[in-house]
Design a protein around this motif. Structure first.
Motif, PDB file in Angstrom:
ATOM      1  N   GLU A 170       0.836  -1.200   0.000  1.00  0.00           N
ATOM      2  CA  GLU A 170       0.000   0.000   0.000  1.00  0.00           C
ATOM      3  C   GLU A 170       0.871   1.250   0.000  1.00  0.00           C
ATOM      4  O   GLU A 170       1.635   1.491   0.936  1.00  0.00           O
ATOM      5  CB  GLU A 170      -0.901  -0.007   1.235  1.00  0.00           C
ATOM      6  CG  GLU A 170      -1.929   1.099   1.261  1.00  0.00           C
ATOM      7  CD  GLU A 170      -2.875   0.980   2.439  1.00  0.00           C
ATOM      8  OE1 GLU A 170      -2.676   1.698   3.435  1.00  0.00           O
ATOM      9  OE2 GLU A 170      -3.805   0.146   2.368  1.00  0.00           O
TER      10      GLU A 170
ATOM     11  N   LYS B 254     -10.528  -6.443 -11.683  1.00  0.00           N
ATOM     12  CA  LYS B 254      -9.663  -6.871 -10.582  1.00  0.00           C
ATOM     13  C   LYS B 254      -8.782  -5.710 -10.116  1.00  0.00           C
ATOM     14  O   LYS B 254      -8.598  -5.499  -8.908  1.00  0.00           O
ATOM     15  CB  LYS B 254      -8.800  -8.047 -11.043  1.00  0.00           C
ATOM     16  CG  LYS B 254      -8.030  -8.731  -9.927  1.00  0.00           C
ATOM     17  CD  LYS B 254      -7.337  -9.972 -10.463  1.00  0.00           C
ATOM     18  CE  LYS B 254      -6.654 -10.759  -9.351  1.00  0.00           C
ATOM     19  NZ  LYS B 254      -6.020 -11.991  -9.859  1.00  0.00           N
TER      20      LYS B 254
ATOM     21  N   ARG C 227     -10.836  -3.218  -8.182  1.00  0.00           N
ATOM     22  CA  ARG C 227     -11.116  -3.681  -6.816  1.00  0.00           C
ATOM     23  C   ARG C 227      -9.928  -3.426  -5.892  1.00  0.00           C
ATOM     24  O   ARG C 227     -10.104  -3.039  -4.733  1.00  0.00           O
ATOM     25  CB  ARG C 227     -11.477  -5.176  -6.826  1.00  0.00           C
ATOM     26  CG  ARG C 227     -12.865  -5.475  -7.355  1.00  0.00           C
ATOM     27  CD  ARG C 227     -13.307  -6.878  -6.988  1.00  0.00           C
ATOM     28  NE  ARG C 227     -12.435  -7.911  -7.530  1.00  0.00           N
ATOM     29  CZ  ARG C 227     -12.593  -8.460  -8.738  1.00  0.00           C
ATOM     30  NH1 ARG C 227     -13.577  -8.060  -9.534  1.00  0.00           N
ATOM     31  NH2 ARG C 227     -11.763  -9.412  -9.154  1.00  0.00           N
ATOM     32  N   ARG C 228      -8.710  -3.634  -6.408  1.00  0.00           N
ATOM     33  CA  ARG C 228      -7.524  -3.381  -5.573  1.00  0.00           C
ATOM     34  C   ARG C 228      -7.388  -1.889  -5.289  1.00  0.00           C
ATOM     35  O   ARG C 228      -7.085  -1.505  -4.153  1.00  0.00           O
ATOM     36  CB  ARG C 228      -6.262  -3.917  -6.247  1.00  0.00           C
ATOM     37  CG  ARG C 228      -4.996  -3.601  -5.473  1.00  0.00           C
ATOM     38  CD  ARG C 228      -3.795  -4.416  -5.911  1.00  0.00           C
ATOM     39  NE  ARG C 228      -3.844  -5.772  -5.376  1.00  0.00           N
ATOM     40  CZ  ARG C 228      -2.806  -6.630  -5.444  1.00  0.00           C
ATOM     41  NH1 ARG C 228      -1.677  -6.261  -6.031  1.00  0.00           N
ATOM     42  NH2 ARG C 228      -2.903  -7.842  -4.943  1.00  0.00           N
TER      43      ARG C 228
ATOM     44  N   GLN D 258      -9.824   0.209  -5.212  1.00  0.00           N
ATOM     45  CA  GLN D 258     -10.923   0.529  -4.294  1.00  0.00           C
ATOM     46  C   GLN D 258     -10.559   0.145  -2.860  1.00  0.00           C
ATOM     47  O   GLN D 258     -10.909   0.855  -1.911  1.00  0.00           O
ATOM     48  CB  GLN D 258     -12.192  -0.200  -4.733  1.00  0.00           C
ATOM     49  CG  GLN D 258     -13.470   0.353  -4.114  1.00  0.00           C
ATOM     50  CD  GLN D 258     -13.764   1.780  -4.554  1.00  0.00           C
ATOM     51  OE1 GLN D 258     -13.705   2.094  -5.738  1.00  0.00           O
ATOM     52  NE2 GLN D 258     -14.065   2.638  -3.597  1.00  0.00           N
ATOM     53  N   ARG D 259      -9.836  -0.942  -2.708  1.00  0.00           N
ATOM     54  CA  ARG D 259      -9.402  -1.361  -1.373  1.00  0.00           C
ATOM     55  C   ARG D 259      -8.466  -0.324  -0.755  1.00  0.00           C
ATOM     56  O   ARG D 259      -8.562  -0.002   0.432  1.00  0.00           O
ATOM     57  CB  ARG D 259      -8.688  -2.708  -1.457  1.00  0.00           C
ATOM     58  CG  ARG D 259      -8.454  -3.378  -0.106  1.00  0.00           C
ATOM     59  CD  ARG D 259      -7.518  -4.555  -0.240  1.00  0.00           C
ATOM     60  NE  ARG D 259      -6.142  -4.115  -0.419  1.00  0.00           N
ATOM     61  CZ  ARG D 259      -5.201  -4.829  -1.027  1.00  0.00           C
ATOM     62  NH1 ARG D 259      -5.496  -5.994  -1.569  1.00  0.00           N
ATOM     63  NH2 ARG D 259      -3.965  -4.380  -1.123  1.00  0.00           N
ATOM     64  N   PHE D 260      -7.557   0.218  -1.570  1.00  0.00           N
ATOM     65  CA  PHE D 260      -6.669   1.278  -1.092  1.00  0.00           C
ATOM     66  C   PHE D 260      -7.479   2.502  -0.669  1.00  0.00           C
ATOM     67  O   PHE D 260      -7.225   3.116   0.364  1.00  0.00           O
ATOM     68  CB  PHE D 260      -5.680   1.687  -2.192  1.00  0.00           C
ATOM     69  CG  PHE D 260      -4.616   0.670  -2.485  1.00  0.00           C
ATOM     70  CD1 PHE D 260      -4.240  -0.276  -1.543  1.00  0.00           C
ATOM     71  CD2 PHE D 260      -3.984   0.648  -3.716  1.00  0.00           C
ATOM     72  CE1 PHE D 260      -3.255  -1.220  -1.813  1.00  0.00           C
ATOM     73  CE2 PHE D 260      -2.995  -0.274  -3.995  1.00  0.00           C
ATOM     74  CZ  PHE D 260      -2.632  -1.217  -3.037  1.00  0.00           C
TER      75      PHE D 260
ATOM     76  N   GLU E 153     -10.614   2.678   0.287  1.00  0.00           N
ATOM     77  CA  GLU E 153     -11.418   2.420   1.480  1.00  0.00           C
ATOM     78  C   GLU E 153     -10.587   2.426   2.763  1.00  0.00           C
ATOM     79  O   GLU E 153     -11.115   2.659   3.841  1.00  0.00           O
ATOM     80  CB  GLU E 153     -12.149   1.084   1.336  1.00  0.00           C
ATOM     81  CG  GLU E 153     -13.275   1.146   0.309  1.00  0.00           C
ATOM     82  CD  GLU E 153     -13.834  -0.224  -0.053  1.00  0.00           C
ATOM     83  OE1 GLU E 153     -13.311  -1.238   0.492  1.00  0.00           O
ATOM     84  OE2 GLU E 153     -14.772  -0.291  -0.864  1.00  0.00           O
ATOM     85  N   SER E 154      -9.279   2.191   2.628  1.00  0.00           N
ATOM     86  CA  SER E 154      -8.418   2.234   3.808  1.00  0.00           C
ATOM     87  C   SER E 154      -8.326   3.649   4.370  1.00  0.00           C
ATOM     88  O   SER E 154      -8.077   3.839   5.561  1.00  0.00           O
ATOM     89  CB  SER E 154      -7.013   1.725   3.460  1.00  0.00           C
ATOM     90  OG  SER E 154      -6.285   2.704   2.723  1.00  0.00           O
TER      91      SER E 154
END
Length: 253
Positions: free
Chosen positions: A174, A194, A197-198, A200-202, A204-205
């Protein structure tokens, strides 16, 4: 001038009155020999092209900002200045934190080396140690979904396969700042989803600052909170993503 500092601030990126000037030959030349002959004889003249004109904006830590504008408007040039690839002709760009620049996926790869060897090569260019790559190699390969091709020379890979590896390497950890320039337009639709989504994960952190460029305005609206519209080198608008994207669309109506 561009600089990277780690001092405490609410802003991850500060772009202060940045101008980027490229010198372009004023006439069309067919080959390098003709270019150098005219250059030596002082018959070659250059004209200035201002890719960016006195651009200023700030991005807070954890903010997700999209850059929109028509082709050739200066978006990618702005990202390259922030990433430290280009030095601005005038003004200053201050960056706080480590950057994962997804600008030209596959840049720095050696086509004669295998995919596995290129993971180590590209990882070292991004500042990863050999030990770090050793520990994360399986995760990189798994994300790229190219387990059966790791010992094949990269020159035999399609651009989409190369993009898979490059994206997997750049996002295995990250970053403080993630710079994405048309990355999600490369590869098949499943890989694009895909990657999104990765990212988006960053987001959302809440710890990763994201600068995002895409020709898909709906994608910018879906991913970003704020948008900056750069048109022909000028900063046209900066504000909430829906308002800026609506104004951008309306220019074509």
């Amino acid at each position: 001038m561009a600089s990277s500092v780690n001092e405490t601030s609410e802003y991850a990126i500060e772009v202060n009155d940045v101008t980027m000037i490229f010198n372009m030959a004023s006439e069309s030349l067919t080959n390098l020999k003709e270019y150098f002959i005219k250059l030596i004889r002082r018959e070659l003249f250059f004209k200035e092209f201002r890719a960016l004109k006195n651009i200023s904006f700030k991005v807070r830590r954890g903010e997700v900002v999209g850059l929109v504008g028509t082709n050739g408007s200066g978006k990618s040039t702005m990202l390259k200045i922030i990433a430290g690839v280009l030095e601005p002709s005038e003004g200053e760009c201050v960056v706080r934190g480590n950057i994962a620049p997804l600008i030209e996926l596959g840049a720095g790869f050696d086509p004669e080396l295998t995919a596995r060897e290129n993971i180590y090569l590209n990882g070292s260019l991004l500042g990863y140690t050999k030990e770090f790559i050793d520990d994360n190699l399986e995760g990189i390969i798994e994300f790229a979904e190219l387990q059966d091709f790791m010992d094949m020379p990269l020159k035999n890979f399609s651009s989409g396969m190369t993009a898979r590896i490059a994206f997997a390497i750049a996002t295995i950890t990250e970053p403080d700042i993630l710079i994405v320039d048309e990355t999600l337009s490369v590869g098949d639709v499943f890989f694009q989803e895909k990657c999104e989504r990765r990212i988006q994960r960053f987001i959302e952190s809440g710890d990763v600052t994201v600068l995002f460029v895409s020709h898909s305005i709906s994608q910018v609206e879906r991913i970003c909170q704020r948008a900056i519209w750069i048109e022909k080198g000028d900063l046209r608008m900066d504000g909430p993503v829906n308002e800026v994207c609506e104004a951008y669309r309306n220019q074509f109506n």
